[in-house]
Scaffold this motif. Structure first.
Motif, PDB file in Angstrom:
ATOM      1  N   HIS A 191     -11.514  -7.280   4.302  1.00  0.00           N
ATOM      2  CA  HIS A 191     -10.390  -6.575   3.673  1.00  0.00           C
ATOM      3  C   HIS A 191     -10.692  -6.078   2.255  1.00  0.00           C
ATOM      4  O   HIS A 191     -10.195  -6.647   1.266  1.00  0.00           O
ATOM      5  CB  HIS A 191      -9.164  -7.480   3.638  1.00  0.00           C
ATOM      6  CG  HIS A 191      -9.412  -8.925   3.270  1.00  0.00           C
ATOM      7  ND1 HIS A 191      -9.997  -9.312   2.077  1.00  0.00           N
ATOM      8  CD2 HIS A 191      -9.146 -10.073   3.934  1.00  0.00           C
ATOM      9  CE1 HIS A 191     -10.079 -10.627   2.020  1.00  0.00           C
ATOM     10  NE2 HIS A 191      -9.559 -11.117   3.139  1.00  0.00           N
ATOM     11  N   PRO A 192     -11.485  -5.003   2.121  1.00  0.00           N
ATOM     12  CA  PRO A 192     -11.878  -4.539   0.784  1.00  0.00           C
ATOM     13  C   PRO A 192     -10.698  -4.270  -0.151  1.00  0.00           C
ATOM     14  O   PRO A 192     -10.815  -4.472  -1.366  1.00  0.00           O
ATOM     15  CB  PRO A 192     -12.645  -3.242   1.075  1.00  0.00           C
ATOM     16  CG  PRO A 192     -13.125  -3.387   2.482  1.00  0.00           C
ATOM     17  CD  PRO A 192     -12.079  -4.186   3.194  1.00  0.00           C
ATOM     18  N   ASN A 193      -9.565  -3.831   0.412  1.00  0.00           N
ATOM     19  CA  ASN A 193      -8.432  -3.469  -0.447  1.00  0.00           C
ATOM     20  C   ASN A 193      -7.486  -4.629  -0.753  1.00  0.00           C
ATOM     21  O   ASN A 193      -6.454  -4.423  -1.398  1.00  0.00           O
ATOM     22  CB  ASN A 193      -7.634  -2.324   0.188  1.00  0.00           C
ATOM     23  CG  ASN A 193      -8.340  -0.985   0.033  1.00  0.00           C
ATOM     24  OD1 ASN A 193      -9.219  -0.839  -0.796  1.00  0.00           O
ATOM     25  ND2 ASN A 193      -7.940  -0.013   0.831  1.00  0.00           N
ATOM     26  N   GLU A 213     -14.704  -5.043   7.541  1.00  0.00           N
ATOM     27  CA  GLU A 213     -13.458  -4.937   8.293  1.00  0.00           C
ATOM     28  C   GLU A 213     -12.809  -3.574   8.053  1.00  0.00           C
ATOM     29  O   GLU A 213     -12.295  -3.310   6.962  1.00  0.00           O
ATOM     30  CB  GLU A 213     -12.493  -6.054   7.897  1.00  0.00           C
ATOM     31  CG  GLU A 213     -12.932  -7.431   8.368  1.00  0.00           C
ATOM     32  CD  GLU A 213     -11.968  -8.527   7.968  1.00  0.00           C
ATOM     33  OE1 GLU A 213     -12.056  -9.623   8.570  1.00  0.00           O
ATOM     34  OE2 GLU A 213     -11.143  -8.311   7.058  1.00  0.00           O
ATOM     35  N   VAL A 214     -12.836  -2.733   9.070  1.00  0.00           N
ATOM     36  CA  VAL A 214     -12.123  -1.458   8.980  1.00  0.00           C
ATOM     37  C   VAL A 214     -10.640  -1.672   9.242  1.00  0.00           C
ATOM     38  O   VAL A 214      -9.794  -0.879   8.808  1.00  0.00           O
ATOM     39  CB  VAL A 214     -12.711  -0.428   9.955  1.00  0.00           C
ATOM     40  CG1 VAL A 214     -12.473  -0.812  11.411  1.00  0.00           C
ATOM     41  CG2 VAL A 214     -12.146   0.964   9.683  1.00  0.00           C
ATOM     42  N   TYR A 215     -10.309  -2.768   9.951  1.00  0.00           N
ATOM     43  CA  TYR A 215      -8.915  -3.106  10.218  1.00  0.00           C
ATOM     44  C   TYR A 215      -8.754  -4.613  10.083  1.00  0.00           C
ATOM     45  O   TYR A 215      -9.539  -5.386  10.640  1.00  0.00           O
ATOM     46  CB  TYR A 215      -8.496  -2.669  11.619  1.00  0.00           C
ATOM     47  CG  TYR A 215      -7.082  -3.085  12.001  1.00  0.00           C
ATOM     48  CD1 TYR A 215      -6.009  -2.232  11.799  1.00  0.00           C
ATOM     49  CD2 TYR A 215      -6.822  -4.348  12.535  1.00  0.00           C
ATOM     50  CE1 TYR A 215      -4.710  -2.620  12.125  1.00  0.00           C
ATOM     51  CE2 TYR A 215      -5.526  -4.750  12.860  1.00  0.00           C
ATOM     52  CZ  TYR A 215      -4.480  -3.877  12.654  1.00  0.00           C
ATOM     53  OH  TYR A 215      -3.205  -4.256  12.976  1.00  0.00           O
ATOM     54  N   ASN A 216      -7.739  -5.017   9.344  1.00  0.00           N
ATOM     55  CA  ASN A 216      -7.397  -6.430   9.179  1.00  0.00           C
ATOM     56  C   ASN A 216      -5.890  -6.543   9.352  1.00  0.00           C
ATOM     57  O   ASN A 216      -5.127  -5.773   8.769  1.00  0.00           O
ATOM     58  CB  ASN A 216      -7.844  -6.905   7.786  1.00  0.00           C
ATOM     59  CG  ASN A 216      -7.496  -8.345   7.497  1.00  0.00           C
ATOM     60  OD1 ASN A 216      -6.330  -8.738   7.472  1.00  0.00           O
ATOM     61  ND2 ASN A 216      -8.516  -9.164   7.235  1.00  0.00           N
ATOM     62  N   ASN A 223      -4.817  -1.699   4.444  1.00  0.00           N
ATOM     63  CA  ASN A 223      -5.795  -0.960   5.242  1.00  0.00           C
ATOM     64  C   ASN A 223      -5.761   0.544   4.968  1.00  0.00           C
ATOM     65  O   ASN A 223      -6.803   1.214   4.997  1.00  0.00           O
ATOM     66  CB  ASN A 223      -5.528  -1.177   6.739  1.00  0.00           C
ATOM     67  CG  ASN A 223      -5.860  -2.575   7.211  1.00  0.00           C
ATOM     68  OD1 ASN A 223      -6.851  -3.167   6.788  1.00  0.00           O
ATOM     69  ND2 ASN A 223      -5.029  -3.117   8.089  1.00  0.00           N
ATOM     70  N   TYR A 224      -4.573   1.068   4.734  1.00  0.00           N
ATOM     71  CA  TYR A 224      -4.419   2.519   4.595  1.00  0.00           C
ATOM     72  C   TYR A 224      -4.547   3.000   3.158  1.00  0.00           C
ATOM     73  O   TYR A 224      -4.422   4.195   2.892  1.00  0.00           O
ATOM     74  CB  TYR A 224      -3.055   2.954   5.163  1.00  0.00           C
ATOM     75  CG  TYR A 224      -2.797   2.472   6.568  1.00  0.00           C
ATOM     76  CD1 TYR A 224      -3.805   2.501   7.549  1.00  0.00           C
ATOM     77  CD2 TYR A 224      -1.552   1.949   6.934  1.00  0.00           C
ATOM     78  CE1 TYR A 224      -3.571   2.041   8.829  1.00  0.00           C
ATOM     79  CE2 TYR A 224      -1.308   1.494   8.218  1.00  0.00           C
ATOM     80  CZ  TYR A 224      -2.324   1.534   9.165  1.00  0.00           C
ATOM     81  OH  TYR A 224      -2.084   1.069  10.440  1.00  0.00           O
ATOM     82  N   THR A 228      -3.724   6.006  -5.027  1.00  0.00           N
ATOM     83  CA  THR A 228      -4.885   5.990  -5.928  1.00  0.00           C
ATOM     84  C   THR A 228      -6.133   5.351  -5.326  1.00  0.00           C
ATOM     85  O   THR A 228      -7.210   5.454  -5.911  1.00  0.00           O
ATOM     86  CB  THR A 228      -4.534   5.243  -7.229  1.00  0.00           C
ATOM     87  OG1 THR A 228      -4.185   3.887  -6.907  1.00  0.00           O
ATOM     88  CG2 THR A 228      -3.371   5.913  -7.944  1.00  0.00           C
ATOM     89  N   THR A 229      -5.991   4.668  -4.203  1.00  0.00           N
ATOM     90  CA  THR A 229      -7.128   3.949  -3.595  1.00  0.00           C
ATOM     91  C   THR A 229      -7.284   4.370  -2.140  1.00  0.00           C
ATOM     92  O   THR A 229      -6.301   4.412  -1.399  1.00  0.00           O
ATOM     93  CB  THR A 229      -6.922   2.423  -3.676  1.00  0.00           C
ATOM     94  OG1 THR A 229      -6.706   2.051  -5.034  1.00  0.00           O
ATOM     95  CG2 THR A 229      -8.128   1.688  -3.125  1.00  0.00           C
ATOM     96  N   ILE A 230      -8.512   4.675  -1.731  1.00  0.00           N
ATOM     97  CA  ILE A 230      -8.769   5.145  -0.370  1.00  0.00           C
ATOM     98  C   ILE A 230      -8.570   4.025   0.645  1.00  0.00           C
ATOM     99  O   ILE A 230      -8.739   2.845   0.345  1.00  0.00           O
ATOM    100  CB  ILE A 230     -10.189   5.728  -0.235  1.00  0.00           C
ATOM    101  CG1 ILE A 230     -11.252   4.671  -0.557  1.00  0.00           C
ATOM    102  CG2 ILE A 230     -10.361   6.956  -1.119  1.00  0.00           C
ATOM    103  CD1 ILE A 230     -12.686   5.158  -0.340  1.00  0.00           C
ATOM    104  N   GLY A 231      -8.213   4.409   1.862  1.00  0.00           N
ATOM    105  CA  GLY A 231      -8.106   3.464   2.959  1.00  0.00           C
ATOM    106  C   GLY A 231      -9.471   3.091   3.498  1.00  0.00           C
ATOM    107  O   GLY A 231     -10.500   3.678   3.140  1.00  0.00           O
ATOM    108  N   THR A 232      -9.490   2.126   4.392  1.00  0.00           N
ATOM    109  CA  THR A 232     -10.762   1.589   4.876  1.00  0.00           C
ATOM    110  C   THR A 232     -11.535   2.588   5.746  1.00  0.00           C
ATOM    111  O   THR A 232     -12.763   2.542   5.774  1.00  0.00           O
ATOM    112  CB  THR A 232     -10.536   0.293   5.662  1.00  0.00           C
ATOM    113  OG1 THR A 232      -9.543   0.515   6.673  1.00  0.00           O
ATOM    114  CG2 THR A 232     -10.073  -0.824   4.740  1.00  0.00           C
ATOM    115  N   GLU A 233     -10.849   3.482   6.449  1.00  0.00           N
ATOM    116  CA  GLU A 233     -11.583   4.471   7.254  1.00  0.00           C
ATOM    117  C   GLU A 233     -12.287   5.491   6.374  1.00  0.00           C
ATOM    118  O   GLU A 233     -13.435   5.882   6.651  1.00  0.00           O
ATOM    119  CB  GLU A 233     -10.647   5.164   8.233  1.00  0.00           C
ATOM    120  CG  GLU A 233     -10.281   4.314   9.430  1.00  0.00           C
ATOM    121  CD  GLU A 233      -9.578   5.126  10.502  1.00  0.00           C
ATOM    122  OE1 GLU A 233     -10.223   6.012  11.097  1.00  0.00           O
ATOM    123  OE2 GLU A 233      -8.382   4.874  10.737  1.00  0.00           O
ATOM    124  N   VAL A 234     -11.623   5.954   5.325  1.00  0.00           N
ATOM    125  CA  VAL A 234     -12.268   6.876   4.393  1.00  0.00           C
ATOM    126  C   VAL A 234     -13.443   6.177   3.712  1.00  0.00           C
ATOM    127  O   VAL A 234     -14.537   6.746   3.568  1.00  0.00           O
ATOM    128  CB  VAL A 234     -11.270   7.388   3.346  1.00  0.00           C
ATOM    129  CG1 VAL A 234     -11.960   8.298   2.336  1.00  0.00           C
ATOM    130  CG2 VAL A 234     -10.114   8.127   4.029  1.00  0.00           C
TER     131      VAL A 234
END
Length: 402
Positions: A191-193, A213-216, A223-224, A228-234
């Motif tokens: 979960h980077p975000n 983890e692209v999805y948690n 996740n999205y 100001t912060t990109i989602g995990t897919e981007v």
């Protein structure tokens, strides 16, 4: 130390499998929690949930601990926790459950170790428990969590002088243990975000990173992204573009549920069953599953199932296992031109169908597929979530289809 990671694996791309008949799909989750750390149920109850719900393998990845020592926990008087204990006692009996009650009426329970409860659940070729740990570290106030899957020995948080250095130090420690012990294991960045802790620039510097983890399924991991912060897919596409332009390996994306809450199910709790991986391997053994994952032979999903997933060396083909009344959109994502690449991935192709293919062009660094269904997910990560699947990225390995 980090240079060592690049020589650890013989990595093969997802390819035309000449022995497909000997491969099977296995459903699993590599990230969940129990009372050994901050989960709210007993390991046996959790493992039973996953086994009863069609999983083939599971890892309890508690924070900075392995279930291999003596640990007692005191039960809160919260009604859900009290009911959870009564359910546990009723299911497994007083001969199994070790507990005591003090003069104030507080119940303490000894948690069973992995060695104790593993024989209750594991069945050859049917169900497997893989030991794991969530290495829980931080830089300043930023949480940095990395899962070590099939870990043999406890890994203490390594620390560091930046977000990137903390991640690198912990990754290095996992793969040092792998080389030293000879036991196959992988690490994935979680979960980077979460806490807005990990930026794409932090991950760009890493050496040996292959999974994240692209999805948690935890409701607080963003996740999205946000405004100001990109989602995990981007983030995934930006990292793939950067890695491949530097001649590095593909980065693979996992779906996990990161479950902590098993006693009540709602949008505010982190429940089991929200995300998982489907791994195509020869057998249900840690070494086989890890080998398949390192080859990218798995997909991540929140409910969509695939009937076919093939890559010939140039063409990526997939077919959804359809459900009545549900429609599917298959998207193929990859890098665009230089300007587009800086922004992340671009949509190469979109098909409203349950089957589609994409043939890589010479200029395509990679392609990955995403399947979006119209089926609303039961007990979702976020309101309105629909069942989705992500295949792993592939890059062109043949000038013509095989």
């Amino acid at each position: 130390m980090s240079r060592l990671l690049l020589t650890l694996f013989v990595l093969l791309p997802l390819s035309a499998f000449c022995q497909q008949d000997s491969l099977k799909w296995f459903k699993g989750n590599t990230h969940t929690h129990s009372l050994w750390s901050d989960g709210n149920d007993f390991p046996e109850m959790i493992i039973d949930w996953y086994k009863s719900n069609g999983y083939d393998f599971i890892s309890l990845s508690d924070h900075n601990i392995l279930a291999d020592s003596e640990k007692w926990i005191s039960l809160p008087k919260h009604p859900f926790r009290q009911k959870g204990f009564r359910d546990y006692l009723e299911k497994y009996g007083k001969d199994w459950v070790n507990y005591k009650t003090d003069s104030a009426g507080i119940i303490s329970v000894r948690l069973k170790t992995l060695a104790e409860y593993r024989p209750l659940f594991e069945e050859k070729d049917k169900f497997l428990i893989i030991q794991a740990e969530e290495i829980t570290d931080k830089f300043e106030k930023k949480p940095i969590h990395i899962n070590a899957v099939n870990v043999k020995e406890l890994i203490k948080p390594q620390g560091g002088n930046s977000v990137a250095e903390v991640m690198q130090n912990n990754l290095d420690k996992v793969y040092e243990q792998r080389q030293r012990t000879g036991q196959p294991m992988i690490a994935h960045i979680n979960h980077p975000n979460f806490g807005w802790a990990v930026k794409v620039e932090d991950m760009m510097t890493l050496k040996g990173e292959r999974f994240f983890e692209v999805y948690n399924g935890h409701p607080h991991v963003h996740n999205y992204g946000d405004s100001t912060t990109i989602g995990t897919e981007v983030l995934w596409d930006k990292l793939l573009i950067h890695y491949l332009r530097e001649g590095r390996d593909l980065l693979y994306g996992l779906a996990t549920d990161d479950a902590h809450d098993f006693l009540e199910f709602n949008l505010k709790t982190s429940n089991p069953g929200r995300g998982w991986i489907m791994v195509r391997a020869k057998q249900l053994e840690p070494a086989a599953l890890i080998a398949a994952m390192e080859q990218g032979d798995f997909y991540s999903t929140t409910g969509v199932k695939l009937d076919e997933l093939q890559f010939s060396g140039r063409t990526l083909h997939l077919k959804v296992k359809p459900e009545p009344g549900i429609q599917y959109t298959i998207q193929f994502w990859g890098p665009g031109n230089a300007a587009g690449g800086e922004k992340g991935g671009v949509l190469f192709k979109e098909v409203k169908a349950s089957e589609a293919s994409y043939k890589l062009r010479k200029k395509d660094l990679y392609v990955r597929a995403k399947v979006i269904s119209t089926k609303i997910k039961k007990n979702p990560y976020a309101e309105g979530e629909v069942e989705t699947a992500w295949t792993q990225p592939v890059r062109r390995t043949s000038s013509k289809d095989q």
